[in-house]
Scaffold this motif. Structure first.
Motif, PDB file in Angstrom:
ATOM      1  N   LEU A 206      -1.921  -8.227   6.214  1.00 55.55           N
ATOM      2  CA  LEU A 206      -2.356  -7.739   7.525  1.00 55.55           C
ATOM      3  C   LEU A 206      -1.252  -7.845   8.567  1.00 55.55           C
ATOM      4  O   LEU A 206      -1.233  -7.082   9.537  1.00 55.55           O
ATOM      5  CB  LEU A 206      -3.600  -8.501   7.977  1.00 55.55           C
ATOM      6  N   ASN A 209       0.263  -4.678   8.429  1.00 50.31           N
ATOM      7  CA  ASN A 209      -0.715  -3.587   8.468  1.00 50.31           C
ATOM      8  C   ASN A 209      -0.898  -2.930   7.098  1.00 50.31           C
ATOM      9  O   ASN A 209      -1.025  -1.708   6.975  1.00 50.31           O
ATOM     10  CB  ASN A 209      -0.312  -2.528   9.505  1.00 50.31           C
ATOM     11  N   SER A 211      -3.348  -3.048   3.649  1.00 56.30           N
ATOM     12  CA  SER A 211      -4.655  -3.512   3.204  1.00 56.30           C
ATOM     13  C   SER A 211      -4.491  -4.484   2.043  1.00 56.30           C
ATOM     14  O   SER A 211      -3.572  -4.336   1.219  1.00 56.30           O
ATOM     15  CB  SER A 211      -5.524  -2.334   2.770  1.00 56.30           C
ATOM     16  N   ARG A 213      -6.146  -4.670  -0.621  1.00 54.17           N
ATOM     17  CA  ARG A 213      -6.271  -3.953  -1.898  1.00 54.17           C
ATOM     18  C   ARG A 213      -4.944  -3.303  -2.273  1.00 54.17           C
ATOM     19  O   ARG A 213      -4.514  -3.370  -3.429  1.00 54.17           O
ATOM     20  CB  ARG A 213      -7.363  -2.887  -1.799  1.00 54.17           C
TER      21      ARG A 213
END
Length: 367
Positions: A206, A209, A211, A213
Motif C-alpha cells: 500500500l 499503491n 494491491s 493481490r
C-alpha cells in the motif's frame, strides 16, 4: 580613488575572483573548475560551520569582514563585487601593487597567480597551491558523482551493518534458511550454503499503491529493488517528486535470476521503479551474469554522459528463492562443497552463492 577608476581594474576584478575561488575551494575541498561564480553558495554545501571557517580565512586579509556578508552575498560574483567596493585598499595590498599594470592572462588555461607575492590565504591546509587551470569540457562531462546509496546484504539489513561486518571480518555465509526450503529434501544439490537476506517476503504494497493481490504475483527481487530504490533517494536527501521534476531520470538494474513461480521478468524490475517513482528516462534491465550490476552502473554512466538522462538510479538485485537455482549450479560443478569461496588456486572447487541488493543515485559531477 573609486575602485572602477583604478588602472587595470579588470585584472583586479579577475584576481579578486580567483582569490575567493581558492579560499572557497580550500574550505570545501573542491577543485576550482567545479565552482561557478554565479552559483549560490548553498548549492556547494556551505553551511554555518563552513561559513565561520571561510570567514576566518578571509579575515587574514580583510580584517573588518563579517559572517553576515554571506547572507548579503550569495555567490562568488556578488562577494567579489562587494569586496571590490568595500576592501579596495586591502585587495591592492594583497596583490602587491597600488596600480596593477599587468594584463589579465588569457582565459584558456593559464593558472592565475598574484603578480608579486604569494598570500597565505591561497595555500590549502595540505600545503599545496590550487591551480586555476580548468579541466577540459570533455573531462568535466565524464565525471559522475554518487549522491545516494542504499543496500542490503547477508546478515546486514543496511549499509552501516554491512561495513561493520567487513570491519570485523565476519563470515556471513549460513545454511539455507528453513523459510526458503528444507535443503535436506533436495539431495540433487550438494551445496546447502549461501549468503541470504532476511525478510525478503516482507513488503508494504500500500505504500507504493500496489494491491496486496498484485504484490503476491510480483517477483521478490522486483519488490526488494523498488524498496531499495526509494531508500536510495532518501539517502540522497530527495523525495521522488523532487527527482522526477526533470523527468529525465534513468533506471538501470542488473539482474540474472528469474525463478519466481508467480512471474519473473527482468524488464519489469526497472520499469516498475520508473513507473512508481514517475521517472521518464531510460529504463532497462541488464543480464551479464555475475557482472550484471556493474554493467548496469556502466550503462547508467554512459547514458548520463550522452545526455539521455539528467540523473540515474543504478544497481542490482539477486535472490535465491528456489531449489532449482542451486541445482543448476550444482549440475555444472560451479558451487563449493562447503561454506568457503574457493574459485581460484590450489584446491579450488567453486564459489558460494549469495544474495544482495544495492542502488546508487548518480549525477554528472558538474551538476
Amino acid at each position: 580613488m573609486p575602485v572602477n577608476s583604478i588602472p587595470d581594474y579588470a585584472l583586479l576584478k579577475e584576481q579578486t575572483l580567483a582569490y575567493l575561488k581558492h579560499a572557497l575551494c580550500d574550505t570545501l575541498s573542491l577543485p576550482a573548475h567545479q565552482l561557478d561564480e554565479h552559483t549560490a553558495f548553498e548549492r556547494y554545501g556551505l553551511d554555518s560551520i563552513l561559513v565561520v571557517q571561510l570567514t576566518n580565512t578571509l579575515r587574514e586579509t580583510f580584517t573588518n569582514i563579517s559572517t553576515t556578508v554571506f547572507f548579503e552575498c550569495n555567490t562568488l560574483a556578488e562577494l567579489s563585487k562587494h569586496l571590490l567596493k568595500t576592501e579596495t585598499a586591502a585587495l591592492l595590498k594583497l596583490f602587491g601593487t597600488s596600480e596593477p599594470k599587468s594584463k589579465p592572462e588569457p582565459s584558456g588555461g593559464v593558472a592565475l597567480q598574484p603578480p608579486h607575492r604569494a598570500h597565505p590565504g591561497l595555500q590549502s591546509r595540505r600545503g599545496r597551491r590550487f591551480s586555476a587551470t580548468p579541466q577540459t569540457a570533455d573531462a568535466r562531462q565524464r565525471e559522475i558523482a554518487i549522491i545516494g546509496l542504499s543496500g542490503q546484504y547477508a546478515q546486514a539489513a543496511n549499509l552501516s551493518e554491512f561495513w561493520d561486518n567487513l570491519r570485523a571480518g565476519k563470515n556471513c555465509i549460513s545454511e539455507i534458511p528453513q523459510d526458503r526450503w528444507n535443503w535436506q529434501q533436495h539431495p540433487d544439490s550438494y551445496s546447502h550454503w549461501g549468503g541470504f537476506l532476511s525478510d525478503v517476503d516482507k513488503f508494504d504494497p500500500l505504500f507504493f499503491n500496489i494491491s496486496p493481490r498484485e504484490a503476491e504475483t510480483i517477483d521478490p527481487q522486483e519488490r526488494l529493488f523498488l524498496q531499495t530504490a526509494y531508500a536510495c533517494l532518501e539517502d540522497a536527501g530527495y523525495a521522488p517528486s523532487n527527482v522526477s521534476e526533470s523527468r529525465k531520470v534513468g533506471v538501470f538494474v542488473g539482474v540474472m535470476n528469474n525463478n519466481y513461480p508467480g512471474g519473473a521478468r527482468h524488464w519489469s524490475i526497472a520499469n516498475r521503479v520508473s513507473y512508481h517513482l514517475n521517472f521518464f528516462g531510460p529504463s532497462l534491465a541488464v543480464d551479464t551474469a555475475c557482472s550484471s550490476s556493474l554493467t548496469a552502473i556502466y550503462a547508467a554512466m554512459e547514458s548520463l554522459r550522452k545526455g539521455d538522462c539528467e540523473c540515474a538510479l543504478a544497481g542490482g538485485v539477486n535472490l535465491i528463492i528456489d531449489p532449482a537455482h542451486l541445482q543448476r549450479l550444482t549440475a555444472v560443478g560451479m558451487l563449493a562443497h562447503d561454506d568457503r569461496n574457493k574459485a581460484f588456486g590450489a584446491g579450488a572447487d567453486g564459489f558460494v552463492d549469495g544474495e544482495g541488493v544495492g542502488a546508487l543515485l548518480l549525477k554528472p559531477l558538474e551538476r
